[in-house]
Design an enzyme around this catalytic site. Structure first.
Site, PDB file in Angstrom:
ATOM      1  N   SER A  28       2.727   1.796  -4.091  1.00  0.00           N
ATOM      2  CA  SER A  28       3.013   1.155  -2.804  1.00  0.00           C
ATOM      3  C   SER A  28       4.429   1.464  -2.313  1.00  0.00           C
ATOM      4  O   SER A  28       4.737   1.256  -1.138  1.00  0.00           O
ATOM      5  CB  SER A  28       2.835  -0.367  -2.913  1.00  0.00           C
ATOM      6  OG  SER A  28       1.485  -0.702  -3.166  1.00  0.00           O
ATOM      7  N   ASN A  63       5.162  -6.884  -2.741  1.00  0.00           N
ATOM      8  CA  ASN A  63       5.724  -5.608  -2.310  1.00  0.00           C
ATOM      9  C   ASN A  63       4.988  -5.148  -1.068  1.00  0.00           C
ATOM     10  O   ASN A  63       3.969  -4.466  -1.156  1.00  0.00           O
ATOM     11  CB  ASN A  63       5.597  -4.559  -3.413  1.00  0.00           C
ATOM     12  CG  ASN A  63       5.961  -3.166  -2.920  1.00  0.00           C
ATOM     13  OD1 ASN A  63       6.681  -3.025  -1.922  1.00  0.00           O
ATOM     14  ND2 ASN A  63       5.468  -2.144  -3.583  1.00  0.00           N
ATOM     15  N   GLY A  69       5.625  -4.248   3.452  1.00  0.00           N
ATOM     16  CA  GLY A  69       6.454  -4.215   4.649  1.00  0.00           C
ATOM     17  C   GLY A  69       5.681  -4.482   5.921  1.00  0.00           C
ATOM     18  O   GLY A  69       6.259  -4.536   7.008  1.00  0.00           O
ATOM     19  N   PHE A  70       4.338  -4.623   5.784  1.00  0.00           N
ATOM     20  CA  PHE A  70       3.471  -4.965   6.911  1.00  0.00           C
ATOM     21  C   PHE A  70       2.762  -6.273   6.590  1.00  0.00           C
ATOM     22  O   PHE A  70       2.641  -6.662   5.420  1.00  0.00           O
ATOM     23  CB  PHE A  70       2.434  -3.860   7.159  1.00  0.00           C
ATOM     24  CG  PHE A  70       3.029  -2.574   7.667  1.00  0.00           C
ATOM     25  CD1 PHE A  70       3.009  -2.276   9.026  1.00  0.00           C
ATOM     26  CD2 PHE A  70       3.603  -1.662   6.798  1.00  0.00           C
ATOM     27  CE1 PHE A  70       3.563  -1.092   9.499  1.00  0.00           C
ATOM     28  CE2 PHE A  70       4.165  -0.473   7.256  1.00  0.00           C
ATOM     29  CZ  PHE A  70       4.141  -0.191   8.608  1.00  0.00           C
ATOM     30  N   GLU A  72      -1.950  -9.050 -10.245  1.00  0.00           N
ATOM     31  CA  GLU A  72      -1.929  -8.345 -11.536  1.00  0.00           C
ATOM     32  C   GLU A  72      -0.599  -8.514 -12.255  1.00  0.00           C
ATOM     33  O   GLU A  72      -0.489  -8.221 -13.454  1.00  0.00           O
ATOM     34  CB  GLU A  72      -2.255  -6.861 -11.354  1.00  0.00           C
ATOM     35  CG  GLU A  72      -1.130  -6.005 -10.828  1.00  0.00           C
ATOM     36  CD  GLU A  72      -0.883  -6.152  -9.344  1.00  0.00           C
ATOM     37  OE1 GLU A  72       0.120  -5.598  -8.857  1.00  0.00           O
ATOM     38  OE2 GLU A  72      -1.695  -6.824  -8.658  1.00  0.00           O
ATOM     39  N   GLN A 126      -4.785  -6.030   4.024  1.00  0.00           N
ATOM     40  CA  GLN A 126      -4.542  -5.662   5.422  1.00  0.00           C
ATOM     41  C   GLN A 126      -5.706  -4.870   6.000  1.00  0.00           C
ATOM     42  O   GLN A 126      -6.062  -5.035   7.174  1.00  0.00           O
ATOM     43  CB  GLN A 126      -3.239  -4.862   5.493  1.00  0.00           C
ATOM     44  CG  GLN A 126      -2.020  -5.663   5.065  1.00  0.00           C
ATOM     45  CD  GLN A 126      -0.840  -4.785   4.680  1.00  0.00           C
ATOM     46  OE1 GLN A 126      -0.931  -3.559   4.664  1.00  0.00           O
ATOM     47  NE2 GLN A 126       0.281  -5.408   4.342  1.00  0.00           N
ATOM     48  N   HIS A 174       0.542  -9.669  -5.326  1.00  0.00           N
ATOM     49  CA  HIS A 174       0.038  -8.894  -6.465  1.00  0.00           C
ATOM     50  C   HIS A 174      -0.301  -9.788  -7.658  1.00  0.00           C
ATOM     51  O   HIS A 174       0.548 -10.041  -8.522  1.00  0.00           O
ATOM     52  CB  HIS A 174       1.073  -7.848  -6.879  1.00  0.00           C
ATOM     53  CG  HIS A 174       1.105  -6.670  -5.964  1.00  0.00           C
ATOM     54  ND1 HIS A 174       0.382  -5.523  -6.199  1.00  0.00           N
ATOM     55  CD2 HIS A 174       1.753  -6.467  -4.790  1.00  0.00           C
ATOM     56  CE1 HIS A 174       0.582  -4.658  -5.220  1.00  0.00           C
ATOM     57  NE2 HIS A 174       1.421  -5.211  -4.356  1.00  0.00           N
ATOM     58  N   GLY A 189      -1.475  -0.078  -1.791  1.00  0.00           N
ATOM     59  CA  GLY A 189      -1.073   1.280  -1.452  1.00  0.00           C
ATOM     60  C   GLY A 189       0.050   1.278  -0.431  1.00  0.00           C
ATOM     61  O   GLY A 189       0.444   0.231   0.090  1.00  0.00           O
ATOM     62  N   GLY A 216       2.277   2.733   3.145  1.00  0.00           N
ATOM     63  CA  GLY A 216       2.052   3.134   4.526  1.00  0.00           C
ATOM     64  C   GLY A 216       1.583   2.016   5.445  1.00  0.00           C
ATOM     65  O   GLY A 216       1.489   0.850   5.063  1.00  0.00           O
ATOM     66  N   CYS A 271      -3.051  -6.539  -1.271  1.00  0.00           N
ATOM     67  CA  CYS A 271      -1.942  -5.908  -0.564  1.00  0.00           C
ATOM     68  C   CYS A 271      -2.444  -5.041   0.600  1.00  0.00           C
ATOM     69  O   CYS A 271      -2.915  -5.584   1.595  1.00  0.00           O
ATOM     70  CB  CYS A 271      -1.062  -5.131  -1.533  1.00  0.00           C
ATOM     71  SG  CYS A 271       0.608  -4.835  -0.897  1.00  0.00           S
ATOM     72  N   LEU A 272      -2.379  -3.709   0.516  1.00  0.00           N
ATOM     73  CA  LEU A 272      -2.925  -2.880   1.593  1.00  0.00           C
ATOM     74  C   LEU A 272      -4.412  -3.148   1.760  1.00  0.00           C
ATOM     75  O   LEU A 272      -4.933  -3.147   2.879  1.00  0.00           O
ATOM     76  CB  LEU A 272      -2.671  -1.396   1.303  1.00  0.00           C
ATOM     77  CG  LEU A 272      -3.152  -0.396   2.361  1.00  0.00           C
ATOM     78  CD1 LEU A 272      -2.546  -0.681   3.729  1.00  0.00           C
ATOM     79  CD2 LEU A 272      -2.831   1.039   1.930  1.00  0.00           C
TER      80      LEU A 272
END
Length: 368
Positions: free
Chosen positions: A51, A299, A301-302, A345, A261, A343, A229, A231, A257-258
């Site tokens: 990520s 972790n 940023g979006f 995990e 989203q 996260h 992940g 981006g 996380c990603l």
């Protein structure tokens, strides 16, 4: 261990701000989005987390490298960060189980970094100004040359990066007495996520980031997992299409996380880039279903747009961040699908949220 020599290094931010320090890792130049992680430990797990691909990480802990590195503490097969910024970089390590120094680890991977700068002042600066691109160099101090190189570093907003960190071929892991089959869409998965699924009796098949739903369905899974992940989630269009099809299949689905989203995007809920992301090991999150609070590892940023979630006919909020009230978890109404922004995990981090893997396995059991 021989004493390491260092050279002068420079950190240039996209707004022209300059920090001077000393080199660490490989002598060279590197650029990426500058972000900070507030964790006090777990640096090897952070550096190998997919990520972080495309980002230069500032560690707010004073000393980095003091306990060396070892193979058991990686979250992927490569170092994923573009560079490191820290205050005190230790070329020597004291842990007797370590297999080498962080300096050697970085040199072998070709990672450029800078140390001996005031990271407290730097973090306060970008905390106020917001996330921005930066460049580190230990082979030139020519500001004009570095400005030109920095201008070529892409902006994280609108950037698709899963293709850089995802597996290129399918692979399977099957524990003894496997009870469930889980198709995993790899957008940049961490190894400890896989460990948590396998240890709970899940046979998994990991698919590349752009795998069409029909190919995953042929394996006849009992459920689906969408990984973390790097981006911009709005740029992961192929994954969004696959998740839309997964929801039509109505089998259990879990995203982290990603993946969280992307589940929102699959329900036409937008995401946006944060002023500064959440990166650390002590972010407080409230579970709105149970009323309990968790200390979480994060972790990102979006974030999912909370306003767009209000009165949504198909999705409800399950978790919120207690620092800023951003969305930390959602679930589908009438479908066995849910996700979290953080996260569970816990690698590195606290174990408060591992129950989410148990919740997913329970859905697999109920729907099998």
């Amino acid at each position: 261990m021989k004493k390491q020599t260092t050279t002068d290094a420079i950190l240039l931010l996209e707004d022209g701000t300059v920090f001077n320090g000393k080199s660490l890792g490989l002598i060279g130049t590197t650029g990426g989005e500058l972000c900070f992680n507030t964790g006090m430990t777990g640096y090897q797990e952070i550096f190998t987390d997919p990520s972080y691909y495309g980002q230069i990480v500032i560690t707010t802990v004073s000393h980095v490298g003091n306990y060396g590195v070892q193979p058991q503490e990686v979250e992927s097969d490569n170092i994923q960060i573009k560079g490191l910024v820290c205050k005190d970089f230790s070329h020597f390590f004291s842990r007797n189980t370590a297999e080498g120094s962080l300096q050697e680890y970085f040199e072998k991977a070709g990672i450029v970094g800078i140390c001996e700068i005031d990271t407290r002042a730097l973090v306060r600066y970008i905390r106020d100004k917001g996330a921005m691109n930066a460049i580190i160099s230990s082979d030139t101090t020519d500001i004009e040359v570095l400005k030109e190189k920095l201008s070529a570093v892409p902006n994280m907003e609108g950037l698709e990066l899963s293709s850089h960190v995802s597996t290129t071929e399918n692979y399977e892991m099957k524990p003894e007495n496997a009870k469930y089959r889980v198709a995993v869409l790899d957008l940049g998965i961490k190894k400890n996520i896989i460990n948590n699924l396998v240890s709970r009796g899940c046979e998994i098949k990991v698919f590349p980031y752009n795998t069409p739903f029909d190919e995953m369905e042929k394996w006849n899974p009992d459920g689906y997992f969408i990984s973390n992940g790097p981006g911009d989630p709005a740029a992961t269009t192929e994954a969004v299409l696959s998740v839309k099809r997964m929801l039509q299949d109505e089998k259990p689905l879990f995203g982290i996380c990603l993946g969280h989203q992307v589940l929102a995007q699959a329900n036409d809920i937008p995401t946006y880039k944060m002023h500064n992301g959440h990166r650390g090991l002590n972010h407080p999150v409230k579970n709105l279903i149970t009323g309990r609070c968790e200390v979480t590892s994060q972790n990102h940023g979006f974030v999912v747009d909370g306003e767009a979630l209000k009165n949504h006919p198909l999705v409800e909020v399950t978790h919120i961040n207690l620092n800023d009230n951003t969305i930390e978890g959602i679930r589908m109404k009438g479908k066995p699908a849910f996700s979290v922004q953080y996260h569970p995990e816990s690698s590195p981090g606290p174990h408060d949220s591992e129950y989410l893997f148990d919740d997913f396995v329970e859905l697999l059991k109920q729907n099998k």
